[in-house]
Each structure stands twice: as structure tokens, then as C-alpha cells.
Design an enzyme around this catalytic site. Sequence first.
Site, PDB file in Angstrom:
ATOM      1  N   GLN A  36      57.838 -28.378  92.947  1.00  0.00           N
ATOM      2  CA  GLN A  36      58.764 -27.712  91.755  1.00  0.00           C
ATOM      3  C   GLN A  36      60.090 -28.327  91.702  1.00  0.00           C
ATOM      4  O   GLN A  36      60.608 -27.995  90.554  1.00  0.00           O
ATOM      5  CB  GLN A  36      58.953 -26.376  92.547  1.00  0.00           C
ATOM      6  CG  GLN A  36      57.810 -25.320  93.159  1.00  0.00           C
ATOM      7  CD  GLN A  36      58.253 -24.052  93.664  1.00  0.00           C
ATOM      8  OE1 GLN A  36      58.612 -23.065  93.322  1.00  0.00           O
ATOM      9  NE2 GLN A  36      58.188 -24.313  95.054  1.00  0.00           N
ATOM     10  N   ASP A  87      64.087 -33.407  90.677  1.00  0.00           N
ATOM     11  CA  ASP A  87      64.910 -34.480  90.906  1.00  0.00           C
ATOM     12  C   ASP A  87      64.082 -35.913  91.086  1.00  0.00           C
ATOM     13  O   ASP A  87      64.886 -36.861  91.373  1.00  0.00           O
ATOM     14  CB  ASP A  87      65.732 -34.146  92.276  1.00  0.00           C
ATOM     15  CG  ASP A  87      64.818 -33.780  93.460  1.00  0.00           C
ATOM     16  OD1 ASP A  87      63.794 -34.508  93.600  1.00  0.00           O
ATOM     17  OD2 ASP A  87      65.353 -32.936  94.461  1.00  0.00           O
ATOM     18  N   HIS A  94      57.385 -28.542  87.338  1.00  0.00           N
ATOM     19  CA  HIS A  94      58.660 -27.828  86.584  1.00  0.00           C
ATOM     20  C   HIS A  94      59.358 -28.992  85.784  1.00  0.00           C
ATOM     21  O   HIS A  94      60.368 -28.741  85.183  1.00  0.00           O
ATOM     22  CB  HIS A  94      59.485 -27.185  87.443  1.00  0.00           C
ATOM     23  CG  HIS A  94      58.998 -25.920  87.983  1.00  0.00           C
ATOM     24  ND1 HIS A  94      59.667 -25.211  89.112  1.00  0.00           N
ATOM     25  CD2 HIS A  94      57.895 -25.141  87.865  1.00  0.00           C
ATOM     26  CE1 HIS A  94      58.865 -24.084  89.374  1.00  0.00           C
ATOM     27  NE2 HIS A  94      57.897 -24.210  88.672  1.00  0.00           N
ATOM     28  N   CYS A 109      67.122 -36.432  68.872  1.00  0.00           N
ATOM     29  CA  CYS A 109      66.111 -37.771  68.660  1.00  0.00           C
ATOM     30  C   CYS A 109      66.341 -38.458  67.319  1.00  0.00           C
ATOM     31  O   CYS A 109      67.221 -38.068  66.477  1.00  0.00           O
ATOM     32  CB  CYS A 109      64.982 -36.878  68.418  1.00  0.00           C
ATOM     33  SG  CYS A 109      63.369 -37.919  68.268  1.00  0.00           S
ATOM     34  N   CYS A 131      64.275 -38.624  64.818  1.00  0.00           N
ATOM     35  CA  CYS A 131      63.952 -37.779  63.667  1.00  0.00           C
ATOM     36  C   CYS A 131      65.001 -36.689  63.354  1.00  0.00           C
ATOM     37  O   CYS A 131      64.917 -36.162  62.524  1.00  0.00           O
ATOM     38  CB  CYS A 131      62.513 -37.150  64.073  1.00  0.00           C
ATOM     39  SG  CYS A 131      63.081 -35.677  65.034  1.00  0.00           S
ATOM     40  N   SER A 185      61.438 -20.919  98.397  1.00  0.00           N
ATOM     41  CA  SER A 185      61.469 -19.370  98.717  1.00  0.00           C
ATOM     42  C   SER A 185      60.234 -18.749  98.375  1.00  0.00           C
ATOM     43  O   SER A 185      60.252 -17.694  98.642  1.00  0.00           O
ATOM     44  CB  SER A 185      62.850 -18.861  97.879  1.00  0.00           C
ATOM     45  OG  SER A 185      62.537 -19.109  96.501  1.00  0.00           O
ATOM     46  N   ASN A 201      60.491 -24.036 106.831  1.00  0.00           N
ATOM     47  CA  ASN A 201      61.548 -23.513 106.135  1.00  0.00           C
ATOM     48  C   ASN A 201      62.298 -23.005 107.436  1.00  0.00           C
ATOM     49  O   ASN A 201      62.000 -22.270 108.313  1.00  0.00           O
ATOM     50  CB  ASN A 201      61.105 -22.413 105.400  1.00  0.00           C
ATOM     51  CG  ASN A 201      62.087 -21.944 104.356  1.00  0.00           C
ATOM     52  OD1 ASN A 201      63.502 -21.689 104.517  1.00  0.00           O
ATOM     53  ND2 ASN A 201      61.814 -21.995 103.200  1.00  0.00           N
TER      54      ASN A 201
HETATM   55  P1  OAD Z   1      64.854 -21.893  96.224  1.00  0.00           P
HETATM   56  O1  OAD Z   1      66.365 -22.306  95.970  1.00  0.00           O
HETATM   57  O2  OAD Z   1      64.667 -20.644  95.691  1.00  0.00           O
HETATM   58  O3  OAD Z   1      64.763 -21.793  97.563  1.00  0.00           O
HETATM   59  C1  OAD Z   1      65.033 -22.872  98.547  1.00  0.00           C
HETATM   60  C2  OAD Z   1      64.336 -22.603  99.878  1.00  0.00           C
HETATM   61  O4  OAD Z   1      64.473 -23.714 100.760  1.00  0.00           O
HETATM   62  C3  OAD Z   1      64.669 -21.339 100.631  1.00  0.00           C
HETATM   63  O5  OAD Z   1      63.540 -20.694 101.189  1.00  0.00           O
HETATM   64  C4  OAD Z   1      65.810 -21.884 101.874  1.00  0.00           C
HETATM   65  O6  OAD Z   1      65.622 -21.183 102.890  1.00  0.00           O
HETATM   66  C5  OAD Z   1      64.957 -23.381 101.973  1.00  0.00           C
HETATM   67  N1  OAD Z   1      65.693 -24.537 102.528  1.00  0.00           N
HETATM   68  C6  OAD Z   1      67.063 -24.447 102.419  1.00  0.00           C
HETATM   69  N2  OAD Z   1      67.286 -25.579 103.296  1.00  0.00           N
HETATM   70  C7  OAD Z   1      66.296 -25.997 103.520  1.00  0.00           C
HETATM   71  C8  OAD Z   1      66.252 -27.281 104.537  1.00  0.00           C
HETATM   72  N3  OAD Z   1      67.107 -28.238 104.767  1.00  0.00           N
HETATM   73  N4  OAD Z   1      64.747 -27.511 104.805  1.00  0.00           N
HETATM   74  C9  OAD Z   1      63.853 -26.527 104.500  1.00  0.00           C
HETATM   75  N5  OAD Z   1      64.191 -25.652 103.842  1.00  0.00           N
HETATM   76  C10 OAD Z   1      65.336 -25.298 103.278  1.00  0.00           C
HETATM   77  O7  OAD Z   1      64.227 -23.116  95.561  1.00  0.00           O
HETATM   78  P2  OAD Z   1      62.702 -23.255  95.024  1.00  0.00           P
HETATM   79  O8  OAD Z   1      61.816 -22.262  96.010  1.00  0.00           O
HETATM   80  O9  OAD Z   1      62.421 -24.610  94.799  1.00  0.00           O
HETATM   81  O10 OAD Z   1      62.515 -23.571  88.721  1.00  0.00           O
HETATM   82  O11 OAD Z   1      62.719 -22.504  93.603  1.00  0.00           O
HETATM   83  C11 OAD Z   1      61.701 -22.242  92.600  1.00  0.00           C
HETATM   84  C12 OAD Z   1      62.274 -22.667  91.414  1.00  0.00           C
HETATM   85  O12 OAD Z   1      62.927 -21.923  90.940  1.00  0.00           O
HETATM   86  C13 OAD Z   1      62.895 -24.119  91.096  1.00  0.00           C
HETATM   87  O13 OAD Z   1      61.674 -24.924  90.873  1.00  0.00           O
HETATM   88  C14 OAD Z   1      63.499 -23.670  89.721  1.00  0.00           C
HETATM   89  C15 OAD Z   1      64.044 -22.531  89.947  1.00  0.00           C
HETATM   90  O14 OAD Z   1      64.577 -21.588  89.218  1.00  0.00           O
HETATM   91  C16 OAD Z   1      62.887 -24.069  87.454  1.00  0.00           C
HETATM   92  O15 OAD Z   1      63.854 -25.030  87.318  1.00  0.00           O
HETATM   93  C17 OAD Z   1      61.767 -23.946  86.577  1.00  0.00           C
END
Ligand code: OAD
Length: 243
Positions: free
Chosen positions: A100, A103, A118, A145, A147, A186, A210
Amino acid sequence: MDPLDAAAAALARARSVVVLTGAGVSAESGVPTFRGPDGLWKNHRPEELATPQAFQQDPALVWEWYRWRQQVVSGCGPNPGHYALAALEELIEHFALVTQNVDGLHRRAGSRTVLELHGNLFQARCTREGTVRDFTAGDALPPHCECGAMLRPHIVWFGEPLDRLTIEEAFVCAQNADVCLVAGTSGVVAPASMIPMHAASHRAAVIEVNPHDTPLTGVARYALRGNSGEVLPRLVDEVRRRR
Ligand code: OAD
């Protein structure tokens, strides 16, 4: 058996593995996660900025946020968790890393089969023609752009569909997987969060890495509590030892 050993044994036996990662795997690289105390930018929540409506209302503000994120990521590098996943790919016959994250750190660590659900922070798309290009934001925001139309970040915003082929491929990989390894997410944003459920319903053993419980913990056969930058290298070392 210790859960890490049991998870490593499942991975060592697996012919097909799908990995799902989220912002947590990049946290130890210095990239802020979305939710939690560091998830705010100038008092805006990501949910407020990452929308087509926000872009329509104030494209320069949304671009300013993405330029800041580009700058943050440019100053960061992959961490041991990213490198461990790249190493795992070399040990498994059928492997796909679904992320997701936007970066690009998985590819920078050497991962080859990466499905970016994403989008990508360093790409932009013409709002008229839909063409995608590599892009780093400069001073003039919003950028345009050739265009004449505005460029937008090549990111999937809230309320927008994911690229159909990419998500379909991710679900096929989940369906065929012996093991689904979920790290640093998450698990609250669909459809990415459905991938481990789909894998589990097709017999895969789900491993979650996690520091905290998530809504996906319920489907996890092995829940490894800790930071991915520490847990993933230990896990992959253990898999290597067993192969
Ligand atoms: P979140 O910020 O919602 O969740 C991050 C997760 O990583 C949490 O469950 C933390 O407990 C865990 N965490 C934190 N530090 C950690 C570490 N060092 N090692 C392992 N886990 C750790 O991020 P995402 O689940 O990626 O979408 O969020 C999903 C989507 O929501 C993203 O792709 C983005 C956002 O809106 C878009 O931009 C479309």
C-alpha cells in the site's frame, strides 16, 4: 514452538507466498505512518488531503503535501525490514509483494515483484490525458502538463478505484498462496485489507508482523509482535536456515 519459529517453518515449506505491506514497514526508515500521533501534517489529516475533493478545492495545498512527502522520502532509505523482504523473494518459488506504500522503498531495497496498489509518490498523471510520468514537484504548484491541463499525483485517493489489473493480480496471488505475510498495516483500508482474508479463506497461513493488534490479527495464524525492521530479518534468517 515459538511463534517466530513456527512462522519461519511455514514460510520454509511454502512454494507460493504473498506479502502485504503498509506504512509501518517504512516507519523505521523515518517515513511517518498515516494513523497515529505522527500522522498529521499542518493540522490536516491524510483522509482530508488524499481525496479528489481536496484536490479540486485546493490543488496547490494537496501538491504541497505531496512535495513535502517526496522530500521526506528522498531523505530516507530502505531499512532492514525492506531488505529482508527482498531476500525472502530469492528463497521462494512464487512470490509477490503487494504494497500500500507509495514511497518506492521496496524496489530500492531490491524487491522485484512489487504490486503498488496505491500508486507511486514519484509519479504524476495528466488530469486530461491520463498519461503517467516520473515526477518530482518543484516550486510552481500545482504543476501542469505540456497540454496545459493540471498534473495530479499518481496516487489512489479515498473514494477512487484501484487499478483493476493490479488489484486483480494481487487477489490471484493471495488465492494461490501457501503463506500470506502481512507487515506494518493497520488493516483498515479496503480492498488491501481484504487480501489476507482472501488468502486465509483459500487455505493460506497468515503471519502478521506488527507491534500492535489490528483487525487482521483475527485471521493471523502467527502474530509476531514487534517492529518489522527487527522481526523480518530474524524471520527471514530463520527461513534461510531451514531451506
Ligand atoms: P497506517 O498508518 O494506517 O498503519 C500503520 C501500521 O503500522 C499500524 O498498524 C502500526 O501499528 C504499524 N507499525 C508502526 N510502526 C511499525 C513498525 N516499526 N513495524 C511494523 N509495524 C509498524 O498505514 P497503512 O495500513 O499502510 O492510502 O494505511 C493504509 C492506507 O491508508 C495507506 O496506503 C494510505 C492511507 O490513507 C492511500 O494513500 C491511498
